[in-house]
Enzyme design. Structure first.
Site, PDB file in Angstrom:
ATOM      1  N   GLU A 229     -67.819  32.649  37.648  1.00  0.00           N
ATOM      2  CA  GLU A 229     -67.522  31.257  37.972  1.00  0.00           C
ATOM      3  C   GLU A 229     -66.017  31.002  38.050  1.00  0.00           C
ATOM      4  OE1 GLU A 229     -71.510  29.364  35.878  1.00  0.00           O
ATOM      5  OE2 GLU A 229     -69.679  29.465  34.721  1.00  0.00           O
TER       6      GLU A 229
ATOM      7  N   CYS B  80     -59.071  27.769  38.049  1.00  0.00           N
ATOM      8  CA  CYS B  80     -59.234  28.642  36.897  1.00  0.00           C
ATOM      9  C   CYS B  80     -60.151  29.794  37.317  1.00  0.00           C
ATOM     10  CB  CYS B  80     -59.847  27.804  35.776  1.00  0.00           C
ATOM     11  SG  CYS B  80     -60.234  28.724  34.306  1.00  0.00           S
TER      12      CYS B  80
ATOM     13  N   CYS C 137     -67.378  39.154  28.774  1.00  0.00           N
ATOM     14  CA  CYS C 137     -66.188  39.488  27.994  1.00  0.00           C
ATOM     15  C   CYS C 137     -66.653  40.220  26.742  1.00  0.00           C
ATOM     16  CB  CYS C 137     -65.431  38.220  27.597  1.00  0.00           C
ATOM     17  SG  CYS C 137     -63.912  38.550  26.672  1.00  0.00           S
TER      18      CYS C 137
ATOM     19  N   CYS D 240     -65.198  36.346  20.701  1.00  0.00           N
ATOM     20  CA  CYS D 240     -64.719  35.163  19.965  1.00  0.00           C
ATOM     21  C   CYS D 240     -65.922  34.262  19.656  1.00  0.00           C
ATOM     22  CB  CYS D 240     -63.689  34.406  20.795  1.00  0.00           C
ATOM     23  SG  CYS D 240     -62.292  35.436  21.251  1.00  0.00           S
TER      24      CYS D 240
ATOM     25  N   CYS E 274     -66.834  30.963  21.789  1.00  0.00           N
ATOM     26  CA  CYS E 274     -66.775  31.036  23.256  1.00  0.00           C
ATOM     27  C   CYS E 274     -68.118  31.456  23.844  1.00  0.00           C
ATOM     28  CB  CYS E 274     -65.684  32.020  23.656  1.00  0.00           C
ATOM     29  SG  CYS E 274     -65.616  32.340  25.426  1.00  0.00           S
TER      30      CYS E 274
ATOM     31  N   GLY F 230     -63.755  36.161  30.889  1.00  0.00           N
ATOM     32  CA  GLY F 230     -63.138  37.466  30.702  1.00  0.00           C
ATOM     33  C   GLY F 230     -61.761  37.442  30.096  1.00  0.00           C
ATOM     34  N   GLU F 231     -61.321  38.600  29.661  1.00  0.00           N
ATOM     35  CA  GLU F 231     -60.003  38.776  29.057  1.00  0.00           C
ATOM     36  C   GLU F 231     -59.131  39.548  30.058  1.00  0.00           C
ATOM     37  OE1 GLU F 231     -58.005  37.923  26.593  1.00  0.00           O
ATOM     38  OE2 GLU F 231     -56.606  39.440  27.316  1.00  0.00           O
TER      39      GLU F 231
ATOM     40  N   SER G 149     -54.176  32.542  23.372  1.00  0.00           N
ATOM     41  CA  SER G 149     -55.157  31.764  22.618  1.00  0.00           C
ATOM     42  C   SER G 149     -54.988  32.077  21.144  1.00  0.00           C
ATOM     43  CB  SER G 149     -56.578  32.124  23.077  1.00  0.00           C
ATOM     44  OG  SER G 149     -56.738  31.762  24.421  1.00  0.00           O
ATOM     45  N   LEU G 150     -54.424  31.135  20.415  1.00  0.00           N
ATOM     46  CA  LEU G 150     -54.046  31.393  19.022  1.00  0.00           C
ATOM     47  C   LEU G 150     -55.163  30.958  18.067  1.00  0.00           C
ATOM     48  CD1 LEU G 150     -51.480  32.647  17.935  1.00  0.00           C
ATOM     49  CD2 LEU G 150     -50.631  30.354  17.463  1.00  0.00           C
ATOM     50  N   ASN G 151     -55.434  29.680  18.077  1.00  0.00           N
ATOM     51  CA  ASN G 151     -56.618  29.123  17.398  1.00  0.00           C
ATOM     52  C   ASN G 151     -56.619  29.126  15.880  1.00  0.00           C
ATOM     53  OD1 ASN G 151     -57.672  28.612  19.937  1.00  0.00           O
ATOM     54  ND2 ASN G 151     -58.668  30.594  20.042  1.00  0.00           N
TER      55      ASN G 151
ATOM     56  N   ASN H  11     -65.063  22.391  22.748  1.00  0.00           N
ATOM     57  CA  ASN H  11     -66.110  21.980  23.680  1.00  0.00           C
ATOM     58  C   ASN H  11     -67.445  22.469  23.159  1.00  0.00           C
ATOM     59  OD1 ASN H  11     -64.772  20.661  25.877  1.00  0.00           O
ATOM     60  ND2 ASN H  11     -63.871  22.638  26.377  1.00  0.00           N
TER      61      ASN H  11
ATOM     62  N   CYS I 127     -63.261  24.558  29.277  1.00  0.00           N
ATOM     63  CA  CYS I 127     -62.773  25.806  28.707  1.00  0.00           C
ATOM     64  C   CYS I 127     -63.842  26.499  27.880  1.00  0.00           C
ATOM     65  CB  CYS I 127     -61.617  25.540  27.767  1.00  0.00           C
ATOM     66  SG  CYS I 127     -60.134  25.158  28.616  1.00  0.00           S
TER      67      CYS I 127
HETATM   68  N1  SAH Z   1     -59.855  35.582  27.474  1.00  0.00           N
HETATM   69  C1  SAH Z   1     -58.751  34.746  27.701  1.00  0.00           C
HETATM   70  C2  SAH Z   1     -58.924  33.784  28.848  1.00  0.00           C
HETATM   71  C3  SAH Z   1     -60.273  33.173  29.011  1.00  0.00           C
HETATM   72  S1  SAH Z   1     -60.847  32.152  27.660  1.00  0.00           S
HETATM   73  C4  SAH Z   1     -58.378  33.995  26.445  1.00  0.00           C
HETATM   74  O1  SAH Z   1     -59.119  34.051  25.473  1.00  0.00           O
HETATM   75  O2  SAH Z   1     -57.318  33.386  26.431  1.00  0.00           O
HETATM   76  C5  SAH Z   1     -60.204  30.617  28.244  1.00  0.00           C
HETATM   77  C6  SAH Z   1     -59.805  29.598  27.217  1.00  0.00           C
HETATM   78  O3  SAH Z   1     -60.937  28.868  26.757  1.00  0.00           O
HETATM   79  C7  SAH Z   1     -59.117  30.138  25.986  1.00  0.00           C
HETATM   80  O4  SAH Z   1     -57.934  29.388  25.763  1.00  0.00           O
HETATM   81  C8  SAH Z   1     -60.136  29.897  24.906  1.00  0.00           C
HETATM   82  O5  SAH Z   1     -59.498  29.761  23.683  1.00  0.00           O
HETATM   83  C9  SAH Z   1     -60.828  28.644  25.380  1.00  0.00           C
HETATM   84  N2  SAH Z   1     -62.164  28.402  24.857  1.00  0.00           N
HETATM   85  C10 SAH Z   1     -63.148  29.291  24.690  1.00  0.00           C
HETATM   86  N3  SAH Z   1     -64.250  28.694  24.157  1.00  0.00           N
HETATM   87  C11 SAH Z   1     -63.943  27.386  24.012  1.00  0.00           C
HETATM   88  C12 SAH Z   1     -64.669  26.238  23.534  1.00  0.00           C
HETATM   89  N4  SAH Z   1     -65.915  26.323  23.137  1.00  0.00           N
HETATM   90  N5  SAH Z   1     -64.020  25.049  23.503  1.00  0.00           N
HETATM   91  C13 SAH Z   1     -62.752  24.936  23.941  1.00  0.00           C
HETATM   92  N6  SAH Z   1     -62.038  25.968  24.403  1.00  0.00           N
HETATM   93  C14 SAH Z   1     -62.627  27.186  24.447  1.00  0.00           C
HETATM   94 FE1  SF4 Z   2     -63.290  36.520  25.813  1.00  0.00          FE
HETATM   95 FE2  SF4 Z   2     -61.383  34.621  25.954  1.00  0.00          FE
HETATM   96 FE3  SF4 Z   2     -63.947  33.990  25.386  1.00  0.00          FE
HETATM   97 FE4  SF4 Z   2     -62.501  35.292  23.575  1.00  0.00          FE
HETATM   98  S1  SF4 Z   2     -62.097  33.220  24.369  1.00  0.00           S
HETATM   99  S2  SF4 Z   2     -64.610  35.792  24.172  1.00  0.00           S
HETATM  100  S3  SF4 Z   2     -61.267  36.604  24.878  1.00  0.00           S
HETATM  101  S4  SF4 Z   2     -63.191  34.856  27.297  1.00  0.00           S
END
Ligand code: SAH
Ligand code: SF4
Length: 379
Positions: free
Chosen positions: A103, A116, A123, A127, A130, A172-173, A226-228, A302, A345
């Site tokens: 997508e 995007c 992936c 995480c 996600c 994906g990463e 993506s720090l979190n 989200n 996201c």
């Molecule tokens: N793999 C890469 C890029 C794709 S993830 C990465 O992790 O950065 C894209 C973005 O979506 C990242 O910033 C991730 O932290 C965020 N993301 C993933 N799951 C989410 C959720 N449930 N709510 C809000 N942001 C989320």
């Molecule tokens: Fe993969 Fe990015 Fe989702 Fe983590 S946040 S599982 S690295 S797509």
């Protein structure tokens, strides 16, 4: 011969020209004894005119046009579905040649659109917050499948010509598919082709350390991390990658990431209630990032069906942000767009319609997989 993709080498198939940068296509053709300038002609047909059939490339000599299909092929990326969110965000489903789907999400900015794009089908980083991560990795996308999300949409939807920014924040990463991402950037930024500005391309990573320094050497794109979480314990709980590449090393790599003056690294921080959203954690984050030229994107979590985390209240989000502002950081709360169609996201799954949301019927020629270069109206 340049080595287009692993699977083509394995299967002995003809190379897919969509996976090559202009320079690689030139080498490929000259090794076949063909004129080098043909590469630029083909490249322009692909990316300036949206033409994907040798037969339609009228300035190629007839003899070349007849011969080239035996030597190379043009891969396809089918736009098979689209949905429009109440807020105008659009989600597109692409079907790959092997039937997998990925997508892309189109987000409206003031005067243009940001696309995007996905870099992998699935992936493997796992995480916990996600949705993409839940399905595991199916396979890496090839360069043509990454760049193709942008270059296809450019010619197929009304907003196409106004796509200005590309963020690799879809499924994906990106740094787990480094070579293909780099080749895709090479295609996207070529002045003879799509000519996207590298200043307007952002690679987002979960912190796959070995790719960060090479990226700053090999391309001049923006980096988002993506720090979190502000400490290793919390971060490892949320992101398994942190066990291997903990914060200290990750931030050292960010400090060393070379960027043109005035550009900044973006840190993404998903706010999850009771997990990483306290003011104490905001203070910790402020200390952690001290001295890094950066901006911080705060993303309220989200929610998706079955997700274990919750979005914090507005008050908590404001309190967290205010700490960062007091420490003189640029901290933006990113409005969640497209949540009603699971386009926000981290909600991309490529699994069709997990939430049972209503699909907007795709435009007719999209449904037919048509490739007539005509502009589409959204259904
Ligand atoms: N793999 C890469 C890029 C794709 S993830 C990465 O992790 O950065 C894209 C973005 O979506 C990242 O910033 C991730 O932290 C965020 N993301 C993933 N799951 C989410 C959720 N449930 N709510 C809000 N942001 C989320
Ligand atoms: Fe993969 Fe990015 Fe989702 Fe983590 S946040 S599982 S690295 S797509």
């Amino acid at each position: 011969m340049p080595s287009p993709t692993g699977s083509e080498k394995r299967s002995g198939d003809k190379p897919d020209l969509k996976n090559l940068t202009l320079a690689e296509m030139e080498v490929f053709l000259s090794r076949l004894g063909k004129e080098k300038y043909r590469a630029r002609q083909i490249f322009k047909w692909f990316y300036r005119k949206g033409v994907d059939r040798f037969d339609d490339m009228t300035d190629l000599a007839r003899s070349f046009r007849e011969e080239i299909p035996d030597l190379a092929r043009i891969g396809t990326l089918d736009l098979t579905d689209s949905q429009t969110s109440r807020d105008g965000t659009k989600k597109f489903l692409f079907t790959l040649e092997d039937g997998l789907t990925v997508e892309s999400v189109l987000i409206r900015e003031k005067n243009h659109w940001t696309l995007c794009v996905s870099t992998q089908a699935g992936c493997r980083m796992g995480c916990r917050f996600c949705l993409t991560g839940r399905f595991g990795l199916k396979r890496n996308l090839r360069p043509g499948e990454i760049a193709g999300q942008a270059t296809t949409l450019r010619f197929r939807i009304p907003e196409g010509p106004d796509i200005r920014n590309i963020v690799m924040m879809g499924m994906g990463e990106p740094l787990d598919n480094y070579e293909s991402v780099l080749t895709a950037i090479g295609i996207l930024t070529d002045d003879s082709g799509p000519a996207f500005s590298s200043r307007r391309i952002t690679v987002s990573t979960c912190g796959l350390l070995p790719g960060i320094a090479p990226l700053s050497r090999d391309a001049t794109v923006n980096l988002a991390v993506s720090l979190n979480a502000p400490d290793d314990e919390t971060r490892t709980r949320l992101m398994p990658v942190n066990r291997k590449y903990p914060l200290k090393e990750l931030l050292a790599a960010c400090r060393a990431y070379e960027m043109p003056l005035r550009r900044r690294i973006t840190f993404e921080y998903i706010l999850m209630e009771g997990v990483n959203d306290s003011v104490e954690q905001a203070e910790k984050l402020a200390r952690l990032l001290r001295g890094i030229r950066c901006k911080i994107n705060l993303i309220p979590f989200n929610e998706f069906p079955g997700s274990e985390f919750r979005r914090p209240s507005e008050n908590r989000i404001d309190a967290f942000r205010n700490v960062l502002i007091r420490h003189r950081y640029t901290a933006i709360v990113r409005a969640s767009k497209g949540a009603d169609i699971l386009a926000a996201c981290g909600q991309l799954s490529g699994q069709g319609d997990p939430a049972g949301t209503v699909l907007t019927p795709p435009p007719r020629s999209v449904r037919n997989g048509g490739n007539d270069g005509k502009k589409e109206k959204e259904g």
